[in-house]
Design an enzyme around this catalytic site. Structure first.
Site, PDB file in Angstrom:
ATOM      1  CE  LYS A 130      -0.966   3.301  -4.101  1.00  0.00           C
ATOM      2  NZ  LYS A 130      -0.943   2.583  -2.787  1.00  0.00           N
TER       3      LYS A 130
ATOM      4  CD  GLU B 212      -8.472   4.669  -0.014  1.00  0.00           C
ATOM      5  OE1 GLU B 212      -8.769   3.638  -0.604  1.00  0.00           O
ATOM      6  OE2 GLU B 212      -7.327   5.130  -0.046  1.00  0.00           O
TER       7      GLU B 212
ATOM      8  CG  ASP C 220      -2.061   1.005   1.087  1.00  0.00           C
ATOM      9  OD1 ASP C 220      -2.645   1.387   2.127  1.00  0.00           O
ATOM     10  OD2 ASP C 220      -2.325   1.452  -0.053  1.00  0.00           O
TER      11      ASP C 220
ATOM     12  CG  ASP D  96      -5.411  -0.247  -1.128  1.00  0.00           C
ATOM     13  OD1 ASP D  96      -5.264   0.849  -0.591  1.00  0.00           O
ATOM     14  OD2 ASP D  96      -6.502  -0.641  -1.585  1.00  0.00           O
ATOM     15  CG  ASN D  97      -4.578   2.036  -3.560  1.00  0.00           C
ATOM     16  OD1 ASN D  97      -3.702   1.987  -2.688  1.00  0.00           O
ATOM     17  ND2 ASN D  97      -5.763   2.561  -3.323  1.00  0.00           N
TER      18      ASN D  97
HETATM   19  C1  LIG Z   1       9.351   3.071  -1.090  1.00  0.00           C
HETATM   20  C2  LIG Z   1       8.702   3.366   0.214  1.00  0.00           C
HETATM   21  N1  LIG Z   1       9.216   2.893   1.360  1.00  0.00           N
HETATM   22  C3  LIG Z   1       8.584   3.174   2.525  1.00  0.00           C
HETATM   23  N2  LIG Z   1       7.462   3.922   2.642  1.00  0.00           N
HETATM   24  C4  LIG Z   1       6.950   4.401   1.499  1.00  0.00           C
HETATM   25  C5  LIG Z   1       7.528   4.143   0.242  1.00  0.00           C
HETATM   26  N3  LIG Z   1       6.775   4.746  -0.704  1.00  0.00           N
HETATM   27  C6  LIG Z   1       5.774   5.364  -0.070  1.00  0.00           C
HETATM   28  N4  LIG Z   1       5.868   5.166   1.256  1.00  0.00           N
HETATM   29  C7  LIG Z   1       4.937   5.633   2.285  1.00  0.00           C
HETATM   30  O1  LIG Z   1       3.724   4.918   2.044  1.00  0.00           O
HETATM   31  C8  LIG Z   1       2.619   5.840   1.995  1.00  0.00           C
HETATM   32  C9  LIG Z   1       2.270   6.085   0.573  1.00  0.00           C
HETATM   33  C10 LIG Z   1       1.205   5.560   0.032  1.00  0.00           C
HETATM   34  C11 LIG Z   1       0.865   5.835  -1.408  1.00  0.00           C
HETATM   35  N5  LIG Z   1      -0.566   5.618  -1.566  1.00  0.00           N
HETATM   36  C12 LIG Z   1      -1.233   6.294  -2.468  1.00  0.00           C
HETATM   37  O2  LIG Z   1      -0.674   7.075  -3.237  1.00  0.00           O
HETATM   38  C13 LIG Z   1      -2.697   6.110  -2.500  1.00  0.00           C
HETATM   39  C14 LIG Z   1      -3.439   7.030  -3.250  1.00  0.00           C
HETATM   40  C15 LIG Z   1      -4.829   6.936  -3.311  1.00  0.00           C
HETATM   41  C16 LIG Z   1      -5.589   7.905  -4.102  1.00  0.00           C
HETATM   42  C17 LIG Z   1      -6.631   7.481  -4.918  1.00  0.00           C
HETATM   43  C18 LIG Z   1      -7.351   8.408  -5.694  1.00  0.00           C
HETATM   44  C19 LIG Z   1      -7.035   9.763  -5.622  1.00  0.00           C
HETATM   45  F1  LIG Z   1      -7.734  10.663  -6.348  1.00  0.00           F
HETATM   46  C20 LIG Z   1      -6.001  10.188  -4.800  1.00  0.00           C
HETATM   47  C21 LIG Z   1      -5.278   9.265  -4.053  1.00  0.00           C
HETATM   48  C22 LIG Z   1      -5.500   5.922  -2.606  1.00  0.00           C
HETATM   49  C23 LIG Z   1      -4.745   5.004  -1.857  1.00  0.00           C
HETATM   50  O3  LIG Z   1      -5.352   4.022  -1.162  1.00  0.00           O
HETATM   51  C24 LIG Z   1      -3.361   5.090  -1.812  1.00  0.00           C
HETATM   52  O4  LIG Z   1      -2.674   4.136  -1.093  1.00  0.00           O
HETATM   53  C25 LIG Z   1       3.117   7.104   2.653  1.00  0.00           C
HETATM   54  O5  LIG Z   1       3.009   6.995   4.042  1.00  0.00           O
HETATM   55  C26 LIG Z   1       4.584   7.106   2.189  1.00  0.00           C
HETATM   56  O6  LIG Z   1       5.406   7.894   3.026  1.00  0.00           O
HETATM   57 MG   LIG Z   2      -3.985   2.505  -0.574  1.00  0.00          MG
END
Ligand SMILES: Cc1ncnc2c1ncn2[C@@H]1O[C@H](/C=C/CNC(=O)c2cc(-c3ccc(F)cc3)cc(O)c2O)[C@@H](O)[C@H]1O
Ligand SMILES: [Mg+2]
Length: 215
Positions: free
Chosen positions: A144, A199, A141, A169-170
């Site tokens: 992506k 969500e 999660d 997820d997603n």
């Molecule tokens: C390589 C690496 N290493 C460690 N931590 C890492 C990491 N890469 C990212 N992270 C961490 O994880 C989370 C990031 C989650 C990314 N999730 C999403 O982008 C996401 C987006 C949507 C979404 C959907 C429709 C929209 F219009 C806008 C947003 C829904 C979701 O459920 C998502 O998960 C965040 O806490 C980030 O710091």
């Molecule tokens: Mg997600």
């Protein structure tokens, strides 16, 4: 703005949830994100699917990639029996700090190992540093475009073995096309799509469950 969204989520937990009651933490976050501010937690609808997969796998060691505020960490940890644990990776220190407090409020800190750092840096150390043989369940999660490279890295590090379940997820929104193509076409995975919604919205999204069949 003075506070960040994760800080406002933590405040909602601290004002609405009961210490030591994981379900009240989950309910407080879902209520806040549905009625006050949307946030990228897996949420209640997809969260119920996550719950059913955790119960089906009854994992001893879980890896979560992307902790954010700890919502799915709490969902997973609350279902784990004594002795089981979830290792969750988060590279944003501010998010990690919030997640630690959310996990603490739920009373599940004994079942959670929150590691601050990038997945690509930490996955190669999992065996040596945490004594993990292989993961029973991996919940993806985080960013992506990291789903596929991290899956391949987990394979290379021998952290995925016959029966390991990947739950992503997603896979529709925002979407993870290269990851989906890989797990759905690989002879080493048996993949299944669980249709749901993004969500707190009516948009389509879903989870992909992929069971590793061995080499
Ligand atoms: C390589 C690496 N290493 C460690 N931590 C890492 C990491 N890469 C990212 N992270 C961490 O994880 C989370 C990031 C989650 C990314 N999730 C999403 O982008 C996401 C987006 C949507 C979404 C959907 C429709 C929209 F219009 C806008 C947003 C829904 C979701 O459920 C998502 O998960 C965040 O806490 C980030 O710091
Ligand atoms: Mg997600």
């Amino acid at each position: 703005t003075r506070t960040s969204r994760p800080q406002r989520i933590l405040k909602a937990v601290q004002t609405k949830a009961t210490v030591g009651d994981p379900q009240s933490v989950i309910t407080a976050i879902d209520h806040f994100c549905r009625h006050r501010e949307w946030a990228m937690n897996v949420g209640d609808e997809k969260g119920s699917i996550l719950d059913s997969v955790v119960n089906e796998v009854s994992p001893v060691t879980v890896l979560e990639l992307g902790t954010y505020c700890g919502y799915s960490t709490v969902r997973i940890a609350r279902l784990l029996p004594p002795g089981a644990c979830v290792i969750t990776l988060e590279f944003n220190p501010d998010y990690a700090a919030i997640a630690r407090q959310v996990i603490k409020w739920s009373g599940l800190e004994d079942k959670v190992q929150l590691v601050e750092g990038a997945s690509g840096d930490w996955i190669p150390w999992m065996k040596e540093h945490f004594g993990v043989q292989a993961f029973d369940l991996v919940f993806l999660d985080h960013w992506k475009e990291r789903y596929l490279p991290d899956t391949k890295l987990l394979e290379e590090c021998g952290l995925i073995q016959k029966g390991t379940v990947l739950l992503a997820d997603n896979v529709i929104c925002p979407g993870t096309p290269d990851y989906l193509e890989y797990v759905r076409n690989s002879p080493h995975y048996n993949s299944q799509y669980y249709r749901s919604h993004l969500e707190y919205t009516k948009a389509e999204d879903g989870l992909e469950k992929s069971v590793f069949l061995g080499y």
